[in-house]
Design a protein around this motif. Structure first.
Motif, mmCIF file in Angstrom:
data_model
loop_
_atom_site.group_PDB
_atom_site.id
_atom_site.type_symbol
_atom_site.label_atom_id
_atom_site.label_comp_id
_atom_site.label_asym_id
_atom_site.label_seq_id
_atom_site.Cartn_x
_atom_site.Cartn_y
_atom_site.Cartn_z
ATOM 1 N N THR A 198 0.837 -1.193 0.000
ATOM 2 C CA THR A 198 0.000 0.000 0.000
ATOM 3 C C THR A 198 0.875 1.246 0.000
ATOM 4 O O THR A 198 1.826 1.346 0.778
ATOM 5 N N TYR A 199 0.507 2.205 -0.860
ATOM 6 C CA TYR A 199 1.287 3.434 -0.970
ATOM 7 C C TYR A 199 0.377 4.647 -0.802
ATOM 8 O O TYR A 199 -0.819 4.600 -1.108
ATOM 9 N N ARG A 200 0.980 5.734 -0.340
ATOM 10 C CA ARG A 200 0.272 7.011 -0.243
ATOM 11 C C ARG A 200 1.088 8.054 -1.005
ATOM 12 O O ARG A 200 2.303 8.139 -0.840
ATOM 13 N N ALA A 201 0.408 8.830 -1.836
ATOM 14 C CA ALA A 201 1.093 9.829 -2.659
ATOM 15 C C ALA A 201 0.773 11.231 -2.161
ATOM 16 O O ALA A 201 -0.362 11.533 -1.777
ATOM 17 N N SER A 202 1.781 12.097 -2.164
ATOM 18 C CA SER A 202 1.590 13.495 -1.801
ATOM 19 C C SER A 202 0.818 14.200 -2.904
ATOM 20 O O SER A 202 1.115 14.037 -4.097
ATOM 21 N N SER A 203 -0.160 15.011 -2.531
ATOM 22 C CA SER A 203 -0.954 15.724 -3.535
ATOM 23 C C SER A 203 -0.162 16.857 -4.180
ATOM 24 O O SER A 203 -0.474 17.285 -5.290
ATOM 25 N N ALA A 246 3.442 14.572 -5.598
ATOM 26 C CA ALA A 246 3.187 13.211 -6.064
ATOM 27 C C ALA A 246 4.274 12.240 -5.613
ATOM 28 O O ALA A 246 4.566 11.254 -6.284
ATOM 29 N N ARG A 247 4.893 12.556 -4.454
ATOM 30 C CA ARG A 247 5.890 11.637 -3.900
ATOM 31 C C ARG A 247 5.172 10.443 -3.302
ATOM 32 O O ARG A 247 4.235 10.588 -2.514
ATOM 33 N N ARG A 248 5.609 9.242 -3.650
ATOM 34 C CA ARG A 248 4.951 8.028 -3.213
ATOM 35 C C ARG A 248 5.676 7.425 -2.017
ATOM 36 O O ARG A 248 6.890 7.223 -2.064
ATOM 37 N N VAL A 249 4.920 7.150 -0.953
ATOM 38 C CA VAL A 249 5.489 6.586 0.267
ATOM 39 C C VAL A 249 4.726 5.314 0.617
ATOM 40 O O VAL A 249 3.490 5.300 0.607
ATOM 41 N N GLU A 250 5.464 4.242 0.918
ATOM 42 C CA GLU A 250 4.812 2.986 1.279
ATOM 43 C C GLU A 250 4.313 3.036 2.716
ATOM 44 O O GLU A 250 5.012 3.490 3.624
#
Length: 346
Positions: free
Chosen positions: A167-172, A175-179
């Motif tokens: 599962t990843y979350r992206a900064s709005s 758009a940096r993707r962090v697990e």
């Protein structure tokens, strides 16, 4: 040869564990000892049932199995329905809450960015403590292998391919993707919230009602009750249908695959390795020279039990207490919590 660590304080244990936790593919194996004091350990029930069946006392074996299931089912009913839990139930649930919360923090803080922020809990317990503990910690993602993409339903289908999804979350803004840390929960022996719908295994939130005393004397009622549970029974008649056998071996293969990963670390607690299938798979997986099995012995006397089972394996470490003391779930949680500063600052 097995390595032994008799620990007097948690700092000694941190030195042993920190390298594996920081750089290993993390797996945990928990057995009935983890659910004390709410549920007694399984003990020698498998040998007892096997003897009854070999002696032709099938009905007596079934009644023993029902008593075993109903003891665990009682805790499920209490967790579902009671607002205030008995002290032993509350203690066990809090131990599980702290356990999965600490694993989540370890995954979040550890510095190795090559490894997935993911750990797997293998539990041979039928009980629902991990699931209920996770429901009280909404920020923690537990993947129990059921497909919930279909929306609201009590009949989520079992889909083992869902395990190990990340599962990843992206900064709005950038758009940096962090697990995001996730914890897989794999229960090779089944669970009280599993049932069969047609040819599928599904999630069932409703507890099976216990039998009345008179019904336990009725073989048809006993058979019906046992068939409602999708459980691998602790005896040599483990499978009564093909679907159950397939699921069991699928989950054992996942266990084997997890141990075959590079730098696999398996930490076992409350588990005696009396299950011959899991013992054999573990021994085969330890042929992987980068894997490591770390066993927490409950008592000093238990150390010899593990010595006999893994004496020829160099990549096994047994962490045991001095005579007269124990490593219970509270102590294990304290040990894992003591590793956190090493992970944050490492």
């Amino acid at each position: 040869m097995v390595q032994f660590h008799i620990i007097n304080n948690d700092d000694e244990t941190v030195k042993v564990l920190a390298p594996y936790i920081q750089s290993g593919n993390l797996n945990f194996l928990i057995g009935s000892g983890a659910s004390l004091p709410a549920i007694k350990t399984a003990g020698n029930i498998e040998k007892k049932l096997d003897k009854l069946i070999k002696d032709g006392k099938t009905a007596e074996a079934d009644c023993e199995m029902i008593d075993f299931i109903e003891t665990i089912g009682k805790t499920y009913k209490q967790l579902n329905e009671e607002a205030v839990y008995p002290a032993d139930l509350d203690e066990t649930l809090n131990n599980y809450r702290r356990f999965i919360s600490t694993i989540d923090q370890i995954l979040f803080y550890r510095k190795n960015e090559i490894l997935p922020r993911q750990a797997t809990i293998f539990s041979t317990n039928y009980d629902m403590f991990v699931e209920f503990a996770a429901s009280n910690l909404p920020s923690i993602i537990i993947n129990d292998g059921f497909d919930r993409s279909s929306g609201q339903s009590e009949n989520f289908a079992f889909a083992p391919e869902k395990y190990f999804d990340r599962t990843y979350r992206a900064s709005s803004l950038y758009a940096r993707r962090v697990e995001i840390p996730t914890i897989n929960l794999i229960k090779p022996h089944g669970s009280l919230n599993w049932t069969k719908r047609g040819s599928n295994l599904v999630y069932n939130a409703s507890a099976v009602q216990p039998l009345m005393p008179a019904e336990k004397a009725n073989p048809a009622k006993v058979s019906e009750y046992l068939s409602k549970h999708f459980l691998i029974m602790p005896n040599f008649r483990k499978f009564h249908e093909t679907l159950m056998e397939r699921v069991y071996y699928d989950l054992l293969r996942l266990f084997s695959k997890s141990m075959e990963q590079e730098n696999a670390a398996l930490m076992a607690f409350g588990f005696s390795f009396s299950d011959e299938h899991i013992l054999d798979i573990t021994k085969r997986a330890l042929r992987n020279p980068t894997s490591q099995l770390i066993i927490f012995a409950y008592s000093h006397d238990d150390i010899d039990l593990y010595r006999a089972k893994f004496d020829k394996h160099r990549n096994v470490s047994v962490i045991g207490p001095p005579a007269g003391t124990n490593i219970d779930f509270l102590r294990l949680n304290n040990i894992l919590a003591a590793v956190l500063p090493e992970i944050k600052n490492g």
